[in-house]
Design an enzyme around this catalytic site. Structure first.
Site, PDB file in Angstrom:
ATOM      1  N   GLN C 205      55.502  14.177  20.825  1.00  0.00           N
ATOM      2  CA  GLN C 205      54.081  13.643  20.218  1.00  0.00           C
ATOM      3  C   GLN C 205      53.898  12.998  18.955  1.00  0.00           C
ATOM      4  O   GLN C 205      54.162  13.714  18.018  1.00  0.00           O
ATOM      5  CB  GLN C 205      53.256  14.983  20.218  1.00  0.00           C
ATOM      6  CG  GLN C 205      53.091  15.690  21.598  1.00  0.00           C
ATOM      7  CD  GLN C 205      52.622  14.839  22.704  1.00  0.00           C
ATOM      8  OE1 GLN C 205      51.220  14.159  22.627  1.00  0.00           O
ATOM      9  NE2 GLN C 205      53.045  14.770  23.844  1.00  0.00           N
ATOM     10  N   ALA C 246      41.932  17.507  23.233  1.00  0.00           N
ATOM     11  CA  ALA C 246      43.393  17.297  23.425  1.00  0.00           C
ATOM     12  C   ALA C 246      43.802  15.650  22.779  1.00  0.00           C
ATOM     13  O   ALA C 246      42.960  14.903  22.427  1.00  0.00           O
ATOM     14  CB  ALA C 246      43.503  17.149  24.912  1.00  0.00           C
ATOM     15  N   HIS C 247      45.335  15.559  23.070  1.00  0.00           N
ATOM     16  CA  HIS C 247      45.642  14.238  22.798  1.00  0.00           C
ATOM     17  C   HIS C 247      45.169  12.877  23.181  1.00  0.00           C
ATOM     18  O   HIS C 247      44.898  12.736  24.149  1.00  0.00           O
ATOM     19  CB  HIS C 247      47.436  14.149  22.822  1.00  0.00           C
ATOM     20  CG  HIS C 247      47.975  14.524  24.196  1.00  0.00           C
ATOM     21  ND1 HIS C 247      49.243  14.295  24.258  1.00  0.00           N
ATOM     22  CD2 HIS C 247      47.286  14.559  25.107  1.00  0.00           C
ATOM     23  CE1 HIS C 247      49.429  14.777  25.543  1.00  0.00           C
ATOM     24  NE2 HIS C 247      48.158  14.862  26.189  1.00  0.00           N
ATOM     25  N   ASN C 248      44.984  12.127  22.187  1.00  0.00           N
ATOM     26  CA  ASN C 248      44.607  10.838  22.468  1.00  0.00           C
ATOM     27  C   ASN C 248      43.078  10.718  22.956  1.00  0.00           C
ATOM     28  O   ASN C 248      42.697   9.662  23.535  1.00  0.00           O
ATOM     29  CB  ASN C 248      45.587   9.907  23.431  1.00  0.00           C
ATOM     30  CG  ASN C 248      47.003   9.955  22.819  1.00  0.00           C
ATOM     31  OD1 ASN C 248      47.964  10.691  23.539  1.00  0.00           O
ATOM     32  ND2 ASN C 248      47.207   9.006  22.183  1.00  0.00           N
TER      33      ASN C 248
END
Lengths: 346, 346, 346
Positions: C205, C246-248
């Site tokens: 990540q 969450a990511h992005n």
């Protein structure tokens, strides 16, 4: 953002990861990026066919693709059976490794009866309690609290501000993110009715938590210790953030859960299950191997057949939703009106 | 795992907990276990009739049973009206007590205007802010942060890494698990439309949190302080992990909530309620005493009758679920087709 | 509970906040309260018409009201276009400001390669890692962990025990509550099937988290860093407690989310959205501006029209619920029986 200064040639990547290179082996790659964002010195990948159209426009110096996509890109490619797996391995070369040096930071508080391997790293303002053991290559990050009788296995990492309360054993290469709490008391109560005002009696939680090798545990996730036996995660279990695992749950190897899942006490989940975000699993159930549960589903009975399971209703604009939802209260009456028996499910 | 070396005779257990012994009063018991796992020096119990069949095979030296089950076991028994309550009391004898000695650990940071009772224990790397008071026999574990104007009552325990932000008062014998945050700002916002781009204004949260005697608060649970008045938990409230209690909520005595429940602002919950895991309760509602809410139910209106309440749909394999769920969007049309009025609910 | 000793005259309040006073400009106000609770030296407000009846009985010395309500109160009033916004601004005068003095507490651990502005405050037992920067007027509270390559913008406050893991950039005047974890690894996994026992490979990540000016982030909320690009909150985003981003994910300006919302990876949420408590939003969706999602709704597809959206079923007593819910499994059969096509949704 990738690690400064690392550069690897395309030829070396092919050799190191067992991939087939079509292009210039001397091309230097200094990072990774999306198809849309990668420049000429970066590697990208195509795993999801829906992004195939982006191959035409990408400026990436090197793209990891499946054999069948290799001709769709005019530039240099690495051909992989599974481009996402290959990408994941390559990208790790460019990941900045914070690299804490072995040793105990002078601000850490380590109990005299704790055993810290000389190859372990104990970060600033961490505490390690009596009877606990930190193995070689393990990292206990800043602000972590390790209580009594815990084990952090070799190569495991507690990123920061992780709590292992008591009797928690982590295998090797376990990764635990900040705010996770392992080994708090399970929620065990008995209602004492012997007095005029009945009140709760706490049931002692005498078990521990055992986490297998290669597990990952997300930020602010909680895993309680067992009442009499242990709460168990087998190896390679992957838990996202804010998951709640109650006492005496057993999670099989390679099972993955998305964020905010809640699993109630004494439930046993099989291997290679995938539990969607914010799903709930009731207590004392058995879920067999290879079960997929979709997001926000509530599992109320044991599942004995692999496959995908759901509950809930579809998304609607609220006006339509209200009109239909009120009819849910009439469902039995409607069914009777059209002559269906409550036992007819098909 | 139970405390090393503790041994109690069956006769002493009977006398101490007011139970009837059928068997050898001199038999020594050194721990507790499940019917399946306990050995001859351990005590087990039978509370749930579904495990009655295990009595035949158990190797436990002593079993706590109801009168009606006493004859089903050939070995020694302790007869109790409520075997689970009796077991809970007995098991606490075998619980290892980490026992922090009174005093302030040299690595703790205590404000000059905080008052720490000489019989309280402040653990390593804890902080206590101005105007806060820690009473006799209370334990503030490693890494806890106590802000300004808080009280930790006598005999209460903050296990580790608990935060009391500001104006939080805990009664006596309160147990708070790691990662819990009490007294953070309630979520109060007003949209200021006086400018071209409307933006949020924070509404100051001037209240506190009051927690009664004998409450338990789970790991990573959050309880916000009130906007003007306090957020209140009466005595003997039991909260599991990752529960969210918003500002100005009032929870009645003896109410228990399972993991991941969310209660929105200003809702008032009665006494002896039991809220199932991951249930949600909307704001500004009144829930009367003795209400049971099943797991993942959303409570959207006040409840004035004791009883059990639910929402949601049953678990299905996803293929069946999709076929049925799409029809939820037609529910009103279907009902009209068969001539039901939206007001007919039965 | 309000700040000790602050007293402001009614006339000064009118002038300072641009309000019209009807009453005695010399009246001194020393705090705020509810209509029911405020005394003669306190200010209250009427924003929700449902509390209009309380005007008759309030003892408040001064009440902020809309023009149309001004005559309903015999006492002194401040007339405001938006009484709740006006109240919020006035109340902040009475909020106790813990006011940490600038400087680095001697118990904090600051890396030699971190840059702390002389006007910033680093509290007790906080850590700041290499390459991080804390700007003027920022406060890093007790027990916070700031990892590598983070920025805390001018005037921002991390209340206590906040973790910024790595590559997290906060704008100005950002407020983060205890237990929040920003910048932990996104949950990225690839299943490596090249061996007999397939296992998960972690996808690095490499992105960060960027939080705009004037955002607020609740207690125990988690915001993961992106896989390749950053996870982004635009300015004035307001997140309550225990939210998982969450990511992005990309959240537009002025969007507010109530407690326990979960947003899956790569979803893009517009401006001025309001997401109800414990709602879930699936991954890779686009939600346009000004969307309202009701509590515990699951959003499974993109939303392109502003408006309010819902899913779920109504609350019922469990006996009625069971009778109706079992019929959900027959819904498709019932619809076929009455001759509706699955495509007919209205």
């Amino acid at each position: 953002m990738p690690r400064q200064g690392v550069q690897v040639s395309a030829g070396e990547l092919a050799e190191r990861f067992g991939l087939v290179l079509r292009g210039d082996p001397a091309r230097l790659i200094g990072g990774v990026g999306t198809l849309a964002g990668a420049g000429p010195d970066a590697l990208s990948f195509l795993a999801n066919p829906k992004y195939r159209g982006q191959l035409a426009a990408t400026r990436a110096g090197l793209v990891v693709v499946r054999e069948r996509d290799a001709d769709a890109y005019a530039g240099d490619v690495l051909v992989a059976r599974d481009p996402y797996v290959a990408y994941a391995r390559i990208a790790s070369l460019f990941e900045p490794a914070p690299g804490q040096a072995p040793g105990i930071h002078p601000s850490a508080v380590v109990h005299a009866q704790a055993r810290i391997d000389p190859g372990a790293s104990i970060g600033p303002l961490a505490t390690v309690g009596a009877g606990s053991r930190i193995d070689a290559g393990a990292t206990v990050g800043p602000g972590c609290v390790i209580g009594e009788d815990c084990v952090v296995g070799a190569g495991s990492t507690l990123v920061a501000r992780v709590t292992l309360v008591r009797r928690v054993t982590l295998g090797q290469r376990v990764l635990v993110h900040p705010g996770a709490v392992l080994g708090a008391d399970g929620f065990g109560l008995a209602l004492d009715r012997s007095q005029d005002e009945p009140h709760w009696i706490k049931v002692p939680q005498l078990g521990g938590v055992r986490v297998g090798d290669d597990c990952e545990i997300g930020a602010n996730t909680t895993i309680d210790r067992g009442a009499l036996e242990d709460t168990v995660l087998e190896h390679d279990v992957r838990l996202d953030n804010q998951i709640q695992i109650a006492h005496n749950v057993h999670v099989g190897a390679h099972t993955a859960m998305a964020g905010c899942v809640a699993v109630a006490g004494s439930t046993r989940i099989g291997r290679y299950c995938m539990i969607g975000g914010a799903a709930g699993i009731a207590g004392h159930l058995e879920i067999c191997d290879r079960v997929v549960v979709t997001a926000m589903t509530l599992v109320t009975h044991s599942i004995r057949e692999p496959g995908e399971y759901s509950s809930g209703t579809p998304l609607m604009d609220s006006r339509s939703w209200r009109r239909n939802a009120v009819r849910f209260k009439q469902l039995d009456a409607l069914a009777r009106r059209v002559g269906a028996s409550p036992k007819d499910t098909e």
